[in-house]
Design an enzyme around this catalytic site. Structure first.
Site, PDB file in Angstrom:
ATOM      1  N   PRO A  66       5.232  -9.120  -3.825  1.00 51.43           N
ATOM      2  CA  PRO A  66       5.892  -8.040  -3.089  1.00 51.43           C
ATOM      3  C   PRO A  66       6.793  -8.615  -1.998  1.00 51.43           C
ATOM      4  O   PRO A  66       6.375  -9.469  -1.223  1.00 51.43           O
ATOM      5  CB  PRO A  66       4.708  -7.273  -2.485  1.00 51.43           C
ATOM      6  CG  PRO A  66       3.570  -7.563  -3.408  1.00 51.43           C
ATOM      7  CD  PRO A  66       3.774  -8.986  -3.840  1.00 51.43           C
ATOM      8  N   GLU A  67       8.043  -8.170  -1.972  1.00 48.58           N
ATOM      9  CA  GLU A  67       8.989  -8.663  -0.985  1.00 48.58           C
ATOM     10  C   GLU A  67       9.278  -7.573   0.030  1.00 48.58           C
ATOM     11  O   GLU A  67       8.629  -6.519   0.027  1.00 48.58           O
ATOM     12  CB  GLU A  67      10.254  -9.151  -1.679  1.00 48.58           C
ATOM     13  CG  GLU A  67       9.974 -10.336  -2.606  1.00 48.58           C
ATOM     14  CD  GLU A  67      11.244 -11.025  -3.074  1.00 48.58           C
ATOM     15  OE1 GLU A  67      12.294 -10.861  -2.438  1.00 48.58           O
ATOM     16  OE2 GLU A  67      11.177 -11.733  -4.095  1.00 48.58           O
ATOM     17  N   HIS A 118     -11.114  -5.767  -8.103  1.00 51.00           N
ATOM     18  CA  HIS A 118     -10.130  -6.376  -7.203  1.00 51.00           C
ATOM     19  C   HIS A 118      -9.712  -5.452  -6.060  1.00 51.00           C
ATOM     20  O   HIS A 118      -8.745  -5.753  -5.364  1.00 51.00           O
ATOM     21  CB  HIS A 118      -8.888  -6.873  -7.954  1.00 51.00           C
ATOM     22  CG  HIS A 118      -9.193  -7.795  -9.087  1.00 51.00           C
ATOM     23  ND1 HIS A 118      -9.950  -8.934  -8.931  1.00 51.00           N
ATOM     24  CD2 HIS A 118      -8.842  -7.742 -10.402  1.00 51.00           C
ATOM     25  CE1 HIS A 118     -10.057  -9.555 -10.100  1.00 51.00           C
ATOM     26  NE2 HIS A 118      -9.410  -8.849 -11.006  1.00 51.00           N
ATOM     27  N   ARG A 146      -5.395 -11.778  -7.118  1.00 49.51           N
ATOM     28  CA  ARG A 146      -5.401 -13.223  -6.871  1.00 49.51           C
ATOM     29  C   ARG A 146      -6.013 -13.606  -5.527  1.00 49.51           C
ATOM     30  O   ARG A 146      -6.211 -14.787  -5.244  1.00 49.51           O
ATOM     31  CB  ARG A 146      -3.969 -13.768  -6.952  1.00 49.51           C
ATOM     32  CG  ARG A 146      -3.313 -13.560  -8.309  1.00 49.51           C
ATOM     33  CD  ARG A 146      -1.992 -14.282  -8.358  1.00 49.51           C
ATOM     34  NE  ARG A 146      -1.267 -14.038  -9.596  1.00 49.51           N
ATOM     35  CZ  ARG A 146      -0.110 -14.608  -9.899  1.00 49.51           C
ATOM     36  NH1 ARG A 146       0.449 -15.464  -9.059  1.00 49.51           N
ATOM     37  NH2 ARG A 146       0.480 -14.334 -11.028  1.00 49.51           N
ATOM     38  N   ARG A 150      21.625 -28.129   8.038  1.00 43.37           N
ATOM     39  CA  ARG A 150      20.681 -28.037   6.923  1.00 43.37           C
ATOM     40  C   ARG A 150      21.383 -28.386   5.609  1.00 43.37           C
ATOM     41  O   ARG A 150      22.251 -27.656   5.161  1.00 43.37           O
ATOM     42  CB  ARG A 150      20.082 -26.637   6.823  1.00 43.37           C
ATOM     43  CG  ARG A 150      19.234 -26.249   8.016  1.00 43.37           C
ATOM     44  CD  ARG A 150      18.400 -25.032   7.703  1.00 43.37           C
ATOM     45  NE  ARG A 150      17.574 -24.668   8.832  1.00 43.37           N
ATOM     46  CZ  ARG A 150      16.537 -23.822   8.771  1.00 43.37           C
ATOM     47  NH1 ARG A 150      16.215 -23.292   7.611  1.00 43.37           N
ATOM     48  NH2 ARG A 150      15.850 -23.523   9.835  1.00 43.37           N
TER      49      ARG A 150
END
Length: 275
Positions: A2-3, A91, A109, A154
């Site tokens: 999920p972002e 879960h 997970r 960078r």
């Protein structure tokens, strides 16, 4: 994973049903998350009112008088509302019981987290996991100058610099590929070599990509669901390059390519995104 759009969509759903409500009790069925859930946490928040539900980066912040809970959805987690008494699924590791409904954290997970930042330690943004996060993409201060300053020196690829999250948050693996395509920037370009003009394009592209995802309710990637258990529709409607390798580019019709950067897949068009 999920972002930002998925987490923000979840935040809005939780905010609508939990903010201003008293948390009757919190139940931890399995404390073995990315970091162990503090043993005393259920007692610390019992019968406390949720004052606000905020987001910082990919962290959900549930604010109480005594402190703030930091919730991270991990790789494939979800936080959804269910009717009180609904059968527990495998879960479902943590529950927040209110009078009118229950929130459940589902994390197959167990890469997610439920942590605590006490009020006496100051604002939640002082928590070690939040201190080094970059600026939010919709913050008015996020502009080309901020991006150039953050990328100065960078030599890492711009895709990796975006994923680092210390210059700007929200550009996870999915949306980084998409916004770089929109900005016509090759993902392997060294971050320090971006001109002011390309930084301007990247700012606009990142905001536009995230805005589209938010309006679509997030993605349908893997098993993501929002706070009401519904899937989003971003990739059905908008995805231009992510997981589109071999398919024709929507701009030039050349096949989309895939490369691996830092063990993460990146998708791009070699014609529209020249180095």
């Amino acid at each position: 994973m999920p972002e930002l759009p998925e987490v923000e969509t979840t935040r809005k759903g939780i905010d609508a049903v939990a903010t201003g409500r008293v948390l009757q009790r919190m139940v931890v069925h399995d404390s073995r998350m990315r970091w162990p859930i503090p043993a005393g946490l259920p007692e610390w928040v019992k019968e406390q009112k949720v004052n606000a539900c905020r987001r910082r980066g990919k962290y959900l912040l549930l604010e109480f008088d005594r402190g703030t809970q930091l919730i991270h959805l991990g790789m494939s987690g979800s936080l959804r509302s269910v009717q009180t008494g609904e059968i527990l699924r495998k879960h479902d590791h943590v529950e927040w019981h209110f009078e009118h409904l229950t929130l459940r954290l589902h994390d197959p997970r167990r890469f997610g987290a439920v942590l605590w930042h006490p009020a006496e330690d100051g604002p939640a943004e002082r928590h070690p996991l939040l201190q080094k996060l970059g600026i939010e993409p919709f913050d008015p201060r996020f502009n080309a100058e901020h991006l150039r300053k953050g990328f100065a020196g960078r030599q890492m690829a711009v895709k990796q610099a975006l994923l680092a999250g210390d210059v700007v948050v929200g550009a996870g693996n999915i949306y980084a590929s998409e916004c770089l395509f929109r900005a016509k920037i090759h993902p392997a370009t060294p971050a320090a070599r971006l001109s002011y003009e390309r930084c301007e394009r990247l700012v606009v592209a990142l905001r536009g990509t995230l805005k589209d995802a938010l309006e679509s309710g997030g993605s349908t990637l893997r098993d993501y669901v929002n706070a009401t258990g519904e899937a989003g529709a971003y990739f059905t409607l908008h995805a231009a390059v992510y997981e589109q390798d071999g398919k024709p580019c929507k701009t030039c019709s050349r096949p989309i390519k895939r490369l691996v950067q830092g063990q993460r897949a990146t998708y791009y068009c070699s014609t529209c995104q020249k180095r």
